[in-house]
Design a protein around this motif. Structure first.
Motif, PDB file in Angstrom:
ATOM      1  N   ALA B 282       0.903  -1.057   0.058  1.00 36.93           N
ATOM      2  CA  ALA B 282      -0.131   0.027   0.053  1.00 36.93           C
ATOM      3  C   ALA B 282       0.826   1.271  -0.036  1.00 36.93           C
ATOM      4  N   PHE B 283       2.113   1.259   0.551  1.00 40.83           N
ATOM      5  CA  PHE B 283       2.976   2.387   0.702  1.00 40.83           C
ATOM      6  C   PHE B 283       3.836   2.542  -0.399  1.00 40.83           C
ATOM      7  N   LYS B 284       3.879   1.552  -1.617  1.00 43.61           N
ATOM      8  CA  LYS B 284       4.714   1.842  -2.403  1.00 43.61           C
ATOM      9  C   LYS B 284       5.228   3.001  -2.950  1.00 43.61           C
ATOM     10  N   ASN B 285       4.320   3.661  -3.525  1.00 39.34           N
ATOM     11  CA  ASN B 285       4.599   5.267  -3.984  1.00 39.34           C
ATOM     12  C   ASN B 285       5.250   6.060  -2.854  1.00 39.34           C
ATOM     13  N   GLN B 286       4.976   5.958  -1.730  1.00 43.81           N
ATOM     14  CA  GLN B 286       5.517   6.852  -0.564  1.00 43.81           C
ATOM     15  C   GLN B 286       7.087   6.493  -0.516  1.00 43.81           C
ATOM     16  N   LEU B 287       7.070   4.907  -0.177  1.00 44.94           N
ATOM     17  CA  LEU B 287       8.446   4.324  -0.159  1.00 44.94           C
ATOM     18  C   LEU B 287       9.554   4.797  -1.329  1.00 44.94           C
ATOM     19  N   ALA B 288       8.819   4.586  -2.570  1.00 46.03           N
ATOM     20  CA  ALA B 288       9.816   5.089  -3.763  1.00 46.03           C
ATOM     21  C   ALA B 288      10.067   6.425  -3.751  1.00 46.03           C
ATOM     22  N   ASP B 289       8.989   7.103  -3.424  1.00 49.27           N
ATOM     23  CA  ASP B 289       9.370   8.652  -3.624  1.00 49.27           C
ATOM     24  C   ASP B 289      10.501   9.208  -2.364  1.00 49.27           C
ATOM     25  N   GLY B 290      10.031   8.747  -1.337  1.00 51.48           N
ATOM     26  CA  GLY B 290      11.129   9.025  -0.284  1.00 51.48           C
ATOM     27  C   GLY B 290      12.432   8.514  -0.534  1.00 51.48           C
ATOM     28  N   SER B 291      12.529   7.227  -0.985  1.00 48.95           N
ATOM     29  CA  SER B 291      13.859   6.623  -1.376  1.00 48.95           C
ATOM     30  C   SER B 291      14.434   7.631  -2.531  1.00 48.95           C
ATOM     31  N   ALA B 292      13.769   7.963  -3.475  1.00 49.68           N
ATOM     32  CA  ALA B 292      14.400   8.811  -4.668  1.00 49.68           C
ATOM     33  C   ALA B 292      14.874  10.103  -4.027  1.00 49.68           C
ATOM     34  N   ALA B 293      14.226  10.730  -3.006  1.00 49.52           N
ATOM     35  CA  ALA B 293      14.530  11.995  -2.380  1.00 49.52           C
ATOM     36  C   ALA B 293      15.589  11.975  -1.718  1.00 49.52           C
ATOM     37  N   ILE B 294      15.897  10.762  -1.018  1.00 51.05           N
ATOM     38  CA  ILE B 294      17.057  10.450  -0.168  1.00 51.05           C
ATOM     39  C   ILE B 294      18.407  10.376  -1.300  1.00 51.05           C
ATOM     40  N   LEU B 295      18.135   9.680  -2.613  1.00 56.76           N
ATOM     41  CA  LEU B 295      19.102   9.615  -3.398  1.00 56.76           C
ATOM     42  C   LEU B 295      19.347  11.061  -4.075  1.00 56.76           C
ATOM     43  N   ILE B 296      18.332  11.859  -4.292  1.00 58.01           N
ATOM     44  CA  ILE B 296      18.864  13.102  -4.869  1.00 58.01           C
ATOM     45  C   ILE B 296      19.404  14.070  -3.885  1.00 58.01           C
ATOM     46  N   GLY B 297      19.088  13.904  -2.491  1.00 60.39           N
ATOM     47  CA  GLY B 297      19.587  14.529  -1.576  1.00 60.39           C
ATOM     48  C   GLY B 297      21.274  14.244  -1.372  1.00 60.39           C
ATOM     49  N   MET B 298      21.554  12.867  -1.452  1.00 59.50           N
ATOM     50  CA  MET B 298      22.841  12.396  -1.309  1.00 59.50           C
ATOM     51  C   MET B 298      23.715  12.951  -2.441  1.00 59.50           C
ATOM     52  N   VAL B 299      22.887  13.042  -3.936  1.00 58.98           N
ATOM     53  CA  VAL B 299      23.739  13.551  -5.228  1.00 58.98           C
ATOM     54  C   VAL B 299      23.999  15.127  -4.816  1.00 58.98           C
TER      55      VAL B 299
END
Lengths: 325, 320, 287
Positions: B282-299
């Motif tokens: 159920a939380f697939k989108n939130q998890l992916a968005d959150g992970s992508a945001a962490i990745l961009i933050g790290m970049v």
């Protein structure tokens, strides 16, 4: 004084060293580190080639399979035609290049010829951040924003109500948004920094005298860019495009997430297609080592490897034949 | 030939060329503005998508089946894989860079070796990452019978990024002025002593920048890892568990210690791909968005970090 | 050696050197005046490179700017076609007039100005294209597309630049870069002539050439003088004496800013200079 330098005196400049001491250990170590890349390439070629030919050697498919349009691994006599994947890779890449090249070369020309220092110091770091964004993030972004946008905005047949043009453009609309166009758009953004930075370098490498020479003849800046700088920088721009092409053709996850993965020949930019990379990504985990299906995936990766080595050779040819202007 | 000397006003009506020039200038500025806007929009998009999702609890929390939970296991794996990869890639890359900058000959039989190395460098850079991943699969997973391991993933990442690390090191070393080398050699230092005590220290700002840039690429890479480090479901990691340190390949791939290099390791980027391809939660989108945001933050951190560290080190070294 | 007596009397109305004024009056119709500068100073990021130069140049004459390197001759030359605009941080003060029109005016089209005031550079800079395309470059950019017109223009320009006979057989096949240094420079002159200028600026056009090529360029300048106003920067005093009608001597002040010391008919400057500085320079006592 000359007597002191008698011939029989041992030379103080020639230090006696054993054989072992003469071996330059640091040099050997750093050489091995650099040469390891040759070993990697050789191993890569050997392993991928060996796996890649199994479809023909072990499974008995004819090499003509590569160009067959039928992909049906679940049929009674499975068909492993690779043409849909090769064609898909080519058209998605071509679409990306068509979108990205003018934009990137324009941006390179802007950075090199037009931008004041402050603008350059804003755009260049931005491009570096672009490069750094991981491909899954691009894919996820395309999947959650671009694909729904295409589907919502352009669903239904794209009929233009003009008499002749309408016929040409009356292609099917986006069913779901997963499409050749979505793949090309996502890739075009991903290769933009590559093409821009290599083109930028080749603009910078054009001698300043050519610029002043042209401007002093009473030509405008745009005429100078268009008629002097772009021709003079052309080998570099071509190199940039080939590098962009290589990156686009080899990109796996971002493309896989937005093109719909339909193993048929590309029909319209609004329709789902598939590529070599996305099919490998999808099927590799679902197949068993040694079965023809997986061997076909290895053949796909061999095709990709050959394409990428060919692009390296192409870049070298472009730069070697850089005409003595 | 006096006709051409008739006085003509310099205040000429705008010619087509001038109109084209103005139009082109506007278009070129527009291109730059478009790219900046696009980047700004993307960052803003993820900032908004991550709003309410990403928190310390999200980054450092355990996954959950019933609630949103956290992504700490995959975040840990990303950091772990990065460290493991850099541990191998940095020394080999810098040593290779030393060879290419200080020892490589351009002529003679050794010149051929040099051009072979350069060709290999370009070839590996252009091989698709998924193919490198498959190479890792056939070599580490199948031939060596390691199964899916963090170590195999790190090796695959290393060989994929070695050309970049080597080239950036070579550039950093080449940027050291020739005078410095000659001064050292003239004092009777050997070539290696010169490299070790003069060239390397002076090249540190460039080397550090190279390491950070390579790290940024390693951190986000996914395709190389799919079939080498594996795609798994995040589980709770027990950091007190040291099971799997006997280099015991036969005990299978299910080592559970988060410290072990011989266990599968799903990273943040692979996780996003997994959520998309097979995620049903159920939380697939939130998890992916959150992970992508962490990745961009790290970049962003890696990029700004490379710049800042490079600047600080340069200032320190040139002031000293 | 130059027969100054037969040259038209140059026009010099007022030349200011700091506080002292060297005035040489000559009665001339204003129509003869091609270029005039009033209190022109050039600064690079605030540092003065050229200070307060006022002079006048008569139509169809050759003015030579001489002086030690660093005295601002080339910088001053670039004021005539506003090439200093291209250098970041450069500012030009004062007034430069072409046919009485201030070229620094807001509404002036730099493109049109540079078409009328052509420039030949120190290092020959042919474009990486055929000889034909090099010469046709300027006219093409101005919209000339007719093959016949271009052919004719290329031929006349190359003939006037005394290059036609050497290149006529492979105009389209040979790259401009495949020519010798002297030929390249004449190609650059032909390229300028093809845009139909009124003034030609030459920034040490022969300094990168061998003596034979240098002589050819000098001969060419004497021929071009019939139709064009030429301003040449040179640090070769013999060259200035051989080709120019009027010579202006620049030197450097203590703050390294270049200024005009004196200006007059070439024969007079080289035989009876009014200023001690000029005399020292031309007799080789300088530096």
């Amino acid at each position: 004084m000359a007597r002191l330098i008698a011939a029989d005196r041992p030379s103080t400049l020639k230090v006696e060293t054993g054989r072992l001491a003469r071996i330059d250990v640091p040099m050997i170590v750093v050489f091995m580190a650099a040469a390891s890349m040759i070993a990697i390439v050789v191993l890569l070629l050997l392993f991928i080639s060996w796996q890649g030919i199994q479809l023909f050697v072990k499974d008995g498919y004819s090499p003509g399979t590569i160009l067959s349009p039928t992909w049906d691994p679940l049929a009674n006599t499975p068909a492993f035609g690779l043409l849909p994947f090769i064609a898909g890779t080519l058209v998605v890449t071509a679409g990306a290049l068509l979108i990205s090249t003018p934009l990137s070369v324009g941006l390179a020309a802007f950075l090199s010829e037009v931008a004041p220092n402050w603008a350059r110091s804003v755009v260049q770091p931005a491009l570096e951040i672009f490069v750094g964004i991981p491909s899954v993030v691009w894919g996820w972004l395309g999947l959650t924003t671009l694909v729904p946008f295409l589907s919502d905005t352009f669903s239904g047949p794209l009929v233009v109500s003009l008499p002749v043009v309408g016929k040409v453009f009356s292609m099917p609309g986006f069913l779901t948004g997963f499409s050749w166009l979505a793949g090309s758009l996502v890739l075009s953004v991903m290769i933009l920094p590559t093409i821009t930075s290599v083109s930028y370098d080749s603009f910078r490498a054009v001698p300043q005298e050519l610029r002043t020479g042209s401007l002093a003849l009473g030509t405008t800046r745009w005429q100078t860019i268009r008629h002097i700088l772009i021709p003079a920088a052309l080998p570099g721009i071509l190199t940039a495009v080939v590098l962009g092409m290589t990156r686009a053709a080899g990109e796996a996850l971002a493309v896989q997430m937005v093109i719909g993965n339909s193993p048929t020949l590309p029909a319209a930019i609004t329709q789902p297609v598939t590529t070599l990379t996305s099919q490998i990504t999808l099927d590799m985990g679902n197949t068993v080592f040694g079965e023809p299906w997986q061997d076909a995936l290895w053949t796909m990766s061999l095709v990709l490897l050959v394409l990428s080595i060919a692009s390296v050779v192409l870049v070298r040819l472009i730069n070697k034949r850089r005409m003595p202007l | 030939m006096t006709a051409n000397h008739s006085p003509a006003s310099l205040h000429r009506r705008t010619s087509r060329a001038i109109v084209a020039d103005r139009a082109a200038t506007i278009v070129l500025w527009g291109t730059a503005a478009f790219v900046l806007l696009l980047l700004g929009t993307i960052i803003l998009h993820f900032a908004l998508a991550a709003w309410g999702v990403v928190s310390l609890g999200f980054i450092f929390g355990d996954p959950s089946d019933t609630a949103l939970g956290g992504v700490f296991p995959v975040f840990w794996n990303s950091i772990y894989m990065l460290a493991l990869t850099m541990l191998i890639a940095v020394p080999v890359g810098i040593l290779g860079g030393i060879y290419m900058s200080e020892y490589a000959r351009e002529t003679g039989p050794l010149g051929l070796v040099t051009s072979a190395i350069r060709f290999a460098e370009e070839a590996i850079s252009s091989v698709p990452s998924i193919v490198v991943g498959l190479f890792g699969l056939i070599l580490f997973v199948d031939t060596f019978r390691w199964g899916f391991t963090a170590l195999g993933g790190a090796f695959a990442l290393t060989l994929f990024n070695l050309p970049l690390m080597t080239r950036l090191s070579e550039q950093a070393l080449r940027a050291v002025p020739q005078d410095e080398r000659q001064a050292s050699l003239a004092l009777g230092a050997t070539k290696w002593q010169t490299i070790r005590h003069v060239v390397l220290p002076l090249a540190i700002p460039g080397l550090v920048t190279g390491v950070i840039l390579t790290a940024g690429r390693v951190f986000g890479e996914a395709a190389v890892l799919l079939f080498t480090a594996g795609i798994g479901t995040p589980v709770h990691y027990d950091f007190a568990n040291f099971n799997g340190f006997g280099l015991d390949f036969n005990s299978g791939w299910w080592h559970t210690s988060p410290w072990s290099p011989l266990r599968p390791a799903t990273t943040l980027s692979v996780y996003i791909w997994k959520l998309n391809s097979e995620g049903l939660g159920a939380f697939k989108n939130q998890l992916a968005d959150g992970s992508a945001a962490i990745l961009i933050g790290m970049v962003l951190i890696f990029n700004l970090g490379a710049r800042a560290v490079g600047r600080v080190l340069t200032r320190k070294l040139t002031a000293a | 050696m130059p027969t100054t007596a037969t040259f038209p009397q140059p026009v010099i109305r007022r030349v200011e050197v700091g506080s002292s004024i060297v005035a040489e009056q000559a009665a001339t119709a204003p129509a003869d005046l091609k270029i005039s500068t009033e209190h022109v100073s050039v600064k690079y990021s605030g540092k003065t490179a050229v200070r307060d130069v006022s002079l006048e140049i008569r139509e169809r004459s050759i003015l030579a700017l001489i002086g030690p390197s660093g005295s601002g001759k080339s910088t001053f030359l670039r004021c005539f076609n506003r090439m200093n605009d291209l250098i970041p941080g450069a500012t030009v003060e004062g007034e430069v007039c072409l046919d009485g029109e201030d070229i620094g005016d807001a509404g002036v089209s730099v493109v049109e100005l540079r078409r009328r005031v052509g420039m030949v550079f120190q290092r020959p800079n042919p474009f990486p294209m055929s000889i034909y395309e090099n010469v046709a470059y300027g006219p093409r950019r101005r919209g000339m597309n007719s093959r016949a017109q271009l052919d004719e223009l290329v031929e006349t320009s190359l003939k006037r630049a005394a290059l036609w006979d050497e290149v006529k057989d492979d105009l389209r096949r040979k790259s401009g870069l495949a020519l010798s240094g002297g030929q390249q420079q004449r190609l650059c002159i032909a390229r300028v002539l093809a845009t139909d200028p009124e003034v030609i600026l030459m920034d040490e056009p022969a300094s990168a050439l061998d003596p034979v090529s240098t002589l050819r360029i000098e001969e060419l300048m004497r021929e071009l003088r019939e139709n064009y106003t030429i301003v040449i920067v040179t640090h070769n005093m013999q060259q200035a004496a051989r080709v120019s009608d009027v010579t202006a001597f620049f030197t450097m002040a203590e703050d390294r800013a270049g200024y005009l010391v004196e200006m007059g008919p070439t024969g007079r400057i080289f035989t009876r200079p009014a200023e001690r500085l000029t005399e020292d320079y031309i007799s080789g006592r300088f530096g």
